[in-house]
Write an enzyme that holds these catalytic residues in place. Structure first.
Site, PDB file in Angstrom:
ATOM      1  N   LYS A 172     -15.583 -29.563   6.964  1.00  0.00           N
ATOM      2  CA  LYS A 172     -15.301 -29.623   8.405  1.00  0.00           C
ATOM      3  C   LYS A 172     -14.092 -28.740   8.674  1.00  0.00           C
ATOM      4  O   LYS A 172     -13.054 -28.883   8.025  1.00  0.00           O
ATOM      5  CB  LYS A 172     -14.994 -31.067   8.805  1.00  0.00           C
ATOM      6  CG  LYS A 172     -14.481 -31.220  10.229  1.00  0.00           C
ATOM      7  CD  LYS A 172     -14.326 -32.680  10.590  1.00  0.00           C
ATOM      8  CE  LYS A 172     -13.706 -32.871  11.952  1.00  0.00           C
ATOM      9  NZ  LYS A 172     -13.681 -34.269  12.363  1.00  0.00           N
ATOM     10  N   THR A 173     -14.247 -27.817   9.616  1.00  0.00           N
ATOM     11  CA  THR A 173     -13.128 -26.945   9.938  1.00  0.00           C
ATOM     12  C   THR A 173     -13.113 -26.689  11.441  1.00  0.00           C
ATOM     13  O   THR A 173     -13.806 -27.377  12.188  1.00  0.00           O
ATOM     14  CB  THR A 173     -13.196 -25.637   9.100  1.00  0.00           C
ATOM     15  OG1 THR A 173     -11.954 -24.947   9.222  1.00  0.00           O
ATOM     16  CG2 THR A 173     -14.337 -24.715   9.525  1.00  0.00           C
TER      17      THR A 173
END
Ligand code: 5RP
Length: 262
Positions: A172-173
């Protein structure tokens, strides 16, 4: 990939579209009663039918979510500091046996690349990946970067690639310029956080750009539950992520749903 990990991934990332709308409501683990989540159950109940996966802590899961739901759980298992102190000093805060007891479909922690406690968060990712591989549970790494570092393709790309190297099954970014460089260099599915609340139209455009640039979808929180109409917003986000709806069409859908639900 191990059958169990693949099967759990396919419960979250829908095989038909290859995409996911994960709803993030774990903010309280370091922020306390976040705007929109003070009464978590009331916020969540109408949104759950539209979430492919729910990202949440074990305390809120036990206290605010009906165990009869059929939404897969991405369980946050890291924490240890509040917004008042050094955030990167995170450790594992949930026993893996408890994750199993809660029937977690995935487990997640934050890594803080370039921050004071980078090392311990990366080593913890390795430990979770070992545990996840042993028991068939995918691990999602949430990439945070040091306070003074730009959230750009260079640093988010560094953190995302490192997460995949150490064994994360999902990363997740944040969405950023040149996002394609991040997806091209990270050989596991990437989901984007929504970040701070922005106008609905802009959040839908960001989600559309992210999937066009190779993201598997979103793990969105504030831009859904702090929206003027959270239930309309999550449906509009779904149409972008699963049906590749252009942002303008999705925004129109948001407005129409919002008007019809009043
Ligand atoms: C914090 C998290 C949060 O779940 C995530 O960032 C929240 O999503 P959003 O930015 O869309 O509110 O992982 O570390």
């Amino acid at each position: 990939m191990d059958w169990g990990i693949q099967n759990r991934l396919s419960r979250m990332i829908k095989p038909k579209s290859g995409r996911i709308v994960m709803l993030a409501v774990d903010h309280g683990y370091f922020q306390g009663p976040t705007t929109g989540l003070q009464d978590l159950k009331s916020t969540l109940d109408p949104l759950l039918p539209y979430a492919d996966t729910l990202m949440i802590t074990r305390g809120m899961l036990r206290n605010c979510v009906d165990p009869n739901i059929d939404v897969p759980i991405m369980l946050r298992v890291s924490g240890g500091n509040s917004v008042l102190t050094e955030l990167s000093n995170e450790d594992l805060t949930c026993d893996m046996e408890d994750a199993i007891r809660l029937n977690a479909c995935g487990i997640t922690l934050s890594i803080f690349v370039g921050a004071e406690y980078e090392h311990q968060t990366l080593v913890n990712l390795g430990k979770l990946a070992d545990w996840g591989n042993k028991h068939g549970v995918p691990v999602m790494a949430v990439t945070a970067v040091g306070r003074d570092m730009a959230r750009d393709a260079r640093f988010l790309g560094l953190a995302s690639r490192m997460a995949a190297e150490i064994g994360a099954h999902i990363v997740k970014t944040y969405y950023c310029e040149d996002f394609k460089k991040i997806t091209a260099a990270t050989p596991v599915p990437i989901v984007i956080a929504g970040g701070k609340k922005i106008p609905e139209k802009d959040a839908l455009r960001m989600a559309a750009n992210a999937v066009a640039d190779g993201a598997a979808g979103v793990d969105m929180g504030r831009n859904i539950f702090q929206s003027g109409d959270p239930v309309a917003m999550i449906q509009a986000v779904r149409s972008v992520v699963h049906e590749n709806s252009p942002p303008d069409k999705a925004y129109q859908m948001y407005q129409d749903l919002s008007a019809s639900q009043k």
